[in-house]
Design an enzyme around this catalytic site. Structure first.
Site, PDB file in Angstrom:
ATOM      1  N   ARG A  90     -12.096  -8.311 -38.898  1.00 25.08           N
ATOM      2  CA  ARG A  90     -11.637  -7.475 -40.006  1.00 25.08           C
ATOM      3  C   ARG A  90     -12.413  -7.779 -41.279  1.00 25.08           C
ATOM      4  NH1 ARG A  90      -5.311  -7.346 -41.367  1.00 25.08           N
ATOM      5  NH2 ARG A  90      -5.795  -9.376 -42.265  1.00 25.08           N
ATOM      6  N   LYS A 192      -9.703  -4.902 -46.412  1.00 23.43           N
ATOM      7  CA  LYS A 192      -8.802  -5.818 -47.138  1.00 23.43           C
ATOM      8  C   LYS A 192      -9.504  -6.246 -48.423  1.00 23.43           C
ATOM      9  CE  LYS A 192      -5.558  -9.614 -46.233  1.00 23.43           C
ATOM     10  NZ  LYS A 192      -4.343  -8.804 -46.455  1.00 23.43           N
TER      11      LYS A 192
END
Length: 348
Positions: A90, A192
């Site tokens: 991620r 993120k």
């Protein structure tokens, strides 16, 4: 591996039962610098302060991203990380989205393991419910003025012991729908990055002032579908026993959510669906929750929409499926339940 350490540890002064979710300076953190087209070897250092250029892109243009994961003490005293490879993937995706150099999965996991081992005395004892939280991040640094990618970058991992999220036990809380958007369509919602969280501060404050735990964001394009619950992902248990969670390109792909999907299917035998969740169709759910690294699951008692509170299982009691999901995933994380292959990395 280079280690810069001069002081002494304060781990022996920890009161594990009084930990909250707050920053506590630990002994060592990992720092690596990207310069002239490559990352250096990285090192552990005692210094928890960064000195960066006033022109750093992370300060002016938000060129930065971060991750959050935990280390757990098992009953037999081992220390294990939960699915760090997924955090590495991620973070690589977030770096790619913001034109930052990616961190290899090997380097990411190695940095996390180094930090955990170097701060092993800060990993809370088994049975306290407390854990060691890790915060990896990448920031653009170096002298710069125009809107462009940075000339240099810093990758760092620090850690802090954090307490059990539910001090009084797992309990439902209520949420409200907000008119604000967390992210734009085709924006950075799936990465993120700090900007997503900065945008959420005002809506969160408004929700808390109204007596709710946080707000729920609808899809930015149509405002008809649930996307995220504050800084967490949403899931619901339908009245016919399915585990349902929203699917959207502007939702952060939660590692906890995908882990719960696997637990629901493989451990609880539930049918799992990742699909649109329309705000006007809350009646299909008998239970609901928010999921993320910090709390694992926050049970949702009710959701206020258009002035009416829709209550799921109960405003005071946790639903049976939600509780079983929570207990099973926590059991895997703390080594009490056998984990699927590849989910656990031992810090040794």
């Amino acid at each position: 591996m280079t280690v810069e350490k001069k002081g002494t540890s304060n781990a022996d002064k920890m009161d594990w039962d009084k930990l909250g979710f707050a920053y506590i300076k630990t002994d060592l953190r990992y720092v690596s610098v990207w310069k002239n087209g490559k990352w250096d070897e990285g090192k552990l250092t005692e210094d928890n302060m960064l000195t960066i250029s006033e022109g750093s892109t992370s300060l002016h243009y938000g060129q930065q991203c971060f991750e959050g994961l935990k280390a757990y003490r098992t009953k037999d005293g081992k220390i294990q990380l939960f699915r760090p490879d997924q955090n590495a993937k991620r973070m690589a995706a977030s770096c790619k989205r913001l034109l930052m150099p990616e961190i290899s999965e090997e380097k990411f996991i190695d940095a996390c393991v180094q930090v955990v081992k170097a701060n092993a005395d800060y990993v809370p004892p088994y049975g306290t419910g407390a854990t060691l939280y890790l915060r990896p991040y990448v920031i653009g640094v170096g002298d710069n003025l125009g809107v462009r990618t940075a000339p240099e970058f810093i990758f760092s991992v620090f850690c802090s012991p954090v307490g059990a999220y539910f001090k009084g036990g797992l309990a439902p809380v209520n949420f409200c729908i907000t008119d604000y958007d967390r992210a734009a369509p085709q924006g950075t919602g799936a990465a993120k990055v700090g900007g997503n969280y900065a945008a959420s501060l005002h809506p969160h404050e408004e929700a808390v002032k109204r007596g709710f735990a946080d707000c729920i964001y609808l899809d930015p394009a149509t405002h008809t579908k649930i996307e995220e619950v504050g800084a967490a992902n949403f899931f619901g248990i339908t009245k016919d026993g399915k585990f349902v969670t929203p699917k959207s390109d502007s939702i952060l792909p939660s590692i906890t959510k995908y882990s719960l999907m696997a637990v629901a299917k493989e451990y609880l035998g539930l049918q799992v669906e990742e699909r649109d969740v329309f705000i006007k169709q809350l009646d299909e759910f008998s239970e609901a929750g928010a999921c993320g690294t910090a709390a694992v699951i926050t049970p949702i008692g009710g959701i206020e929409y258009n002035g009416k509170l829709h209550v799921f299982h109960s405003e005071t009691e946790v639903g049976p499926v939600t509780r079983k999901l929570y207990e099973t995933l926590c059991g895997i994380q703390f080594g009490e339940v056998k984990a699927p292959a590849g989910w656990i990395v031992e810090a040794k």
